[in-house]
Design an enzyme around this catalytic site. Structure first.
Site, PDB file in Angstrom:
ATOM      1  CB  ILE A 101      29.565 -64.162  27.741  1.00 11.95           C
ATOM      2  CG1 ILE A 101      30.356 -64.968  28.652  1.00 11.95           C
ATOM      3  CG2 ILE A 101      29.295 -62.912  28.048  1.00 11.95           C
ATOM      4  CD1 ILE A 101      30.065 -64.871  30.139  1.00 11.95           C
ATOM      5  CB  CYS A 144      29.700 -62.356  38.314  1.00 18.02           C
ATOM      6  SG  CYS A 144      31.336 -62.879  38.079  1.00 18.02           S
TER       7      CYS A 144
END
Lengths: 178, 178
Positions: free
Chosen positions: A85, A109
């Protein structure tokens, strides 16, 4: 007593993993056309998409018709062991989410588990929640695919830049509406 | 980068299973004194307790000091196979929760899984959510102790009286703030 008949035309179908986060900040998995009737009820100003792929045309048409502004900060999906991430994209994403001008806002997402989960986890850090409860909430939405590396990202996220930005723009503390 | 030191005095600890439901309606497990600092941030007008036991004095003192009104509709806890969620108490509970004069409001039971889960499930029925997503949400909070009989209670709950009451008092549809 007999159950009243349901008019299936008026049943609303939120996206999977939909939930309010705080006030008019919402989270979910990737919304589909079957969810559009529900989404209109949220009166969204913005949608923040955390995947890199382009929206299908039916989505961009819907957002356009609703006057919804699109933000896209694409982070790669799951290709373990190469999942990472990106700190800076999460920072930019938080700035978008905290801006009252963008709310009501929906964060999503693909599954609404990992990228969204990391973003919400960092929001909870800014809200000064204990890591225990932040991880509990993360796991609720990520189950059964919880990633310790997501939790570690949340734990070790350096909030210095965000705190400075938030102070300049009076975005924190994030207060529950009443 | 080194992680900034945390001032542990300002870490907030929400109760387990805490979450916003919609707008200023919240849910959680039984709140403890360690959660009181967090609860003050919600600026609660009311708390709705779904267990029959009396609050300890430290709790009633806290609620009194905060000017929080207490509602208690006690439903027995888990003594399977004798678990039965009472329809009429849920109906009364929903009326309390829907009343804007009582919001912000926190709904809680013991673990925030079953009694609270049934109440929120009925709220979602009133919001016209699909049973699929209602049950998904129920399971998120009830895991790993999901009860099919709770889900069946939600599915077969007769909303006639509530719909009439809500119409007389203009409490539905329940709208997302924006």
């Amino acid at each position: 007593k007999p159950r009243l008949s349901i008019n299936k035309d008026i049943i609303l179908t939120p996206p999977e993993n939909f939930a309010p986060v705080i006030n008019q900040i919402y989270r979910s998995s990737f919304p589909q056309p079957t969810n559009f009737a529900f989404l209109t009820k949220l009166k969204l100003k913005s949608v923040l998409c955390l995947i890199p792929e382009e929206y299908p045309e039916i989505h961009t048409n819907f957002f356009q018709n609703e006057g919804i502004k699109l933000f896209q900060l694409g982070m790669s999906g799951n290709k373990e062991p190469f999942v990472k991430i990106p700190h800076d994209l999460i920072t930019e994403a938080i700035k978008i989410v905290l801006d009252p001008k963008n709310q009501p806002i929906l964060i999503h997402c693909n599954r609404g588990k990992h990228r969204t989960g990391c973003l919400v986890g960092v929001l909870r850090r800014l809200q000064k929640w204990s890591l225990t409860i932040i991880f509990d909430e993360y796991r609720k939405f990520a189950a059964p695919k919880e990633r310790p590396m997501d939790q570690q990202f949340i734990e070790l996220y350096d909030e210095t830049e965000l705190l400075n930005y938030a102070e300049e723009n009076q975005l924190l503390p994030l207060k529950w509406n009443y």
